[in-house]
Design an enzyme around this catalytic site. Structure first.
Site, short mmCIF file in Angstrom:
data_model
loop_
_atom_site.label_atom_id
_atom_site.label_comp_id
_atom_site.label_asym_id
_atom_site.label_seq_id
_atom_site.Cartn_x
_atom_site.Cartn_y
_atom_site.Cartn_z
N HIS A 127 -0.40 5.53 6.71
CA HIS A 127 -0.14 5.72 5.28
C HIS A 127 0.07 7.20 4.98
O HIS A 127 -0.69 8.03 5.45
CB HIS A 127 -1.32 5.18 4.45
CG HIS A 127 -1.47 3.70 4.57
ND1 HIS A 127 -2.28 3.12 5.52
CD2 HIS A 127 -0.90 2.69 3.87
CE1 HIS A 127 -2.21 1.81 5.40
NE2 HIS A 127 -1.37 1.52 4.41
N ASP A 161 -5.51 7.28 9.14
CA ASP A 161 -5.13 6.07 9.85
C ASP A 161 -3.77 6.19 10.53
O ASP A 161 -3.39 5.36 11.35
CB ASP A 161 -5.17 4.84 8.94
CG ASP A 161 -4.10 4.82 7.85
OD1 ASP A 161 -3.23 5.72 7.81
OD2 ASP A 161 -4.15 3.89 7.01
N SER A 220 0.81 -1.22 0.00
CA SER A 220 0.00 0.00 0.00
C SER A 220 0.84 1.27 0.00
O SER A 220 0.40 2.31 -0.49
CB SER A 220 -0.93 0.02 1.21
OG SER A 220 -0.19 -0.06 2.42
#
Length: 188
Positions: A163, A160, A10
């Site tokens: 990221h 979050d 990711s």
């Protein structure tokens, strides 16, 4: 035109960005290449949630494309799933070996990861040493900590906290560009 593959999870894919095709690190490196007149195409081979084992499984698809530079960014999801550092190293090493067999003259770069010693129960030292050992073993260009300057910085991450945001990726691209640039060939 030459191809650069960013192969990762990711953090390569650009999870959580409004437009990963323009804001993720591979896209920002493409912008730098274009601005400086390099004839390279950057491919984003990131898959959110991927592990080193998953990367090894899906690598063949990406090796069917002509590649000149391979940039590897995997491993952090493994440690979150309690995969041993020895197994992570084994998988990453197998990925690099597979790439080198297919493209013996390819240039390689490794985006290392680090976890803080604050997390109890994780084999921090063993994990943190994987990337330097791998880079040394394969003479890879090396970024010791891909998220350097971004990890833990609220304003550079999405909600979050794990990221990078678009602004966070700008910081990452600036930090890794000096490692990638020496791998490039400029056609005049």
């Amino acid at each position: 035109m030459r191809n650069i593959l960013f192969f990762g999870d990711s953090l390569t894919a650009g999870y959580g960005l409004a437009d990963a095709h323009k804001e993720a690190c591979p896209a920002l490196i493409q912008q730098k290449l274009n601005a400086e007149g390099y004839d390279y195409h950057v491919i984003n081979g990131g898959l959110s949630g991927d592990t080193s084992g998953g990367g090894l499984t899906r690598l063949d698809y990406w090796l069917n494309k002509p590649l000149d530079i391979f940039i590897l960014e995997l491993g952090i999801n493994d440690i979150r799933r309690h995969i041993s550092p020895a197994k992570i190293y084994q998988n990453l090493n197998a990925i690099v070996n597979k790439v080198k067999v297919k493209y013996p003259n390819i240039k390689l770069a490794l985006m290392g990861m680090q976890i803080p010693a604050l997390i109890p129960g994780l084999p921090v030292d063993n994990f943190n040493s994987i990337f330097k050992r791998l880079a040394d073993a394969h003479q890879m260009a090396f970024v010791p900590f891909y998220l350097d300057g971004v990890a833990g910085e609220i304003h550079l991450n999405i909600r979050d906290g794990l990221h990078p945001s678009a602004e966070g990726y700008k910081v990452i691209a600036e930090k890794i560009w000096p490692v990638i640039k020496p791998l490039l060939i400029k056609d005049w």
